[in-house]
Scaffold this active site. Structure first.
Site, PDB file in Angstrom:
ATOM      1  N   LYS A   1       0.835  -1.206   0.000  1.00 10.81           N
ATOM      2  CA  LYS A   1       0.000   0.000   0.000  1.00 10.81           C
ATOM      3  C   LYS A   1       0.863   1.247   0.000  1.00 10.81           C
ATOM      4  CE  LYS A   1      -3.839  -0.011   2.158  1.00 10.81           C
ATOM      5  NZ  LYS A   1      -4.874  -0.147   3.170  1.00 10.81           N
TER       6      LYS A   1
ATOM      7  N   LYS B   1      -6.962  -5.473  -4.677  1.00 11.91           N
ATOM      8  CA  LYS B   1      -8.005  -4.731  -3.952  1.00 11.91           C
ATOM      9  C   LYS B   1      -8.324  -3.433  -4.680  1.00 11.91           C
ATOM     10  CE  LYS B   1      -7.122  -3.884   0.351  1.00 11.91           C
ATOM     11  NZ  LYS B   1      -6.159  -3.517   1.421  1.00 11.91           N
TER      12      LYS B   1
HETATM   13  O1  LIG Z   1      -6.289  -2.659   4.272  1.00 13.80           O
HETATM   14  C1  LIG Z   1      -6.295  -2.224   5.424  1.00 13.80           C
HETATM   15  C2  LIG Z   1      -5.697  -0.945   5.805  1.00 13.80           C
HETATM   16  O2  LIG Z   1      -4.353  -0.923   5.554  1.00 13.80           O
HETATM   17  C3  LIG Z   1      -6.071  -0.527   7.165  1.00 13.80           C
HETATM   18  O3  LIG Z   1      -5.228   0.491   7.653  1.00 13.80           O
HETATM   19  P1  LIG Z   1      -5.524   1.130   9.080  1.00 13.80           P
HETATM   20  O4  LIG Z   1      -5.600  -0.005  10.064  1.00 13.80           O
HETATM   21  O5  LIG Z   1      -4.387   2.032   9.342  1.00 13.80           O
HETATM   22  O6  LIG Z   1      -6.833   1.834   8.933  1.00 13.80           O
END
Ligand SMILES: O=C[C@H](O)COP(=O)(O)O
Length: 238
Positions: free
Chosen positions: A27, A85
């Site tokens: 990500k 995703k």
């Molecule tokens: O796919 C899930 C996300 O990376 C969630 O990130 P977070 O826990 O910082 O909201």
């Protein structure tokens, strides 16, 4: 319940793996809640990840541009992602969400049929004008995706549960399971929210902030001990 942990680079991916992540989700938070990372980062993380673990890549908080998004899906696929995703940010309704997802599914499954495609909406979609989270299970089903997911679009300290009660989560899970699909839930989920998510039969929980030193998804970095603590905790009630 599997843990999908979202690293941003090589070092964080190694920490996520050493801590026991079930799915390594590449990500780029600088580009948003489901921000996309670069092809070479996905490729590098696929190479360092043991074969038995899935590597996920997010295509971004995507616009309503089915051609652009399906081409991005192909980019993630050839970079080595097993799990793709899509954050349905630009699509405003079921029809637009379906148009994006069915083209992504076609791009991915025509090339590599055993790849996993995730249709992700946002529990706080009303804050950004995105398609309602309640349309996501049907969009996933009708497009041929494998999972319906929810995250939060705005990372300002609110969590999934600020928008979705546990009853809502149960309803979302039950509807999605009735279509034969799995459910992933995320949105600044904290350790103490894992048991309720397990109890409603969530298949996958997505985490970044809670897996980072100091619990901050932007200023922190993923740490193997934080991941291990979350993993051990989930295993304690499985
Ligand atoms: O796919 C899930 C996300 O990376 C969630 O990130 P977070 O826990 O910082 O909201």
């Amino acid at each position: 319940m599997r843990l999908l942990i979202s690293p941003i680079n090589h070092e964080e991916a190694l920490e996520a793996i050493k801590g026991g992540a079930d799915i390594v989700d590449v990500k780029n938070p600088k580009e948003g809640s489901l921000g996309a990372n670069f092809p070479w980062v996905i490729k590098d993380i696929r190479e360092l990840t043991p074969e038995n673990l899935l590597v996920s890549a997010t295509l971004g908080d995507v616009p309503f541009k089915p051609g652009t998004v399906s081409l991005a899906a192909m980019g993630a696929l050839v970079s080595g992602a097993d799990y793709i995703k899509v954050g349905l940010y630009g699509p405003k309704n079921y029809e637009e969400g379906l148009e994006v997802m069915k083209n992504v599914v076609k791009a991915v499954k025509d090339t590599k049929p055993d790849s996993i495609v995730v249709a992700s909406g946002y529990a706080d979609a009303h804050r950004v004008g995105a398609v309602s989270p309640w349309e996501i299970p049907k969009i996933a089903r009708d497009s041929g995706a494998d999972l319906a997911m929810l995250d939060t679009a705005v990372k300002d300290g609110h969590t999934l549960f600020d928008y979705f009660s546990l009853d809502d989560c149960q309803k979302f899970v039950d509807e999605t399971h009735s279509y034969g699909l799995q459910v992933a839930l995320a949105g600044s989920v904290k350790k103490d929210q894992l048991k309720p998510l397990f109890d409603v039969k969530t298949d996958v929980v997505g985490l970044r902030g809670a897996a980072c030193v100091g619990g901050d998804r932007n200023t922190g970095h993923i740490d193997r001990n934080a991941v291990k603590e979350l993993k051990d905790y989930v295993q304690s009630f499985e």
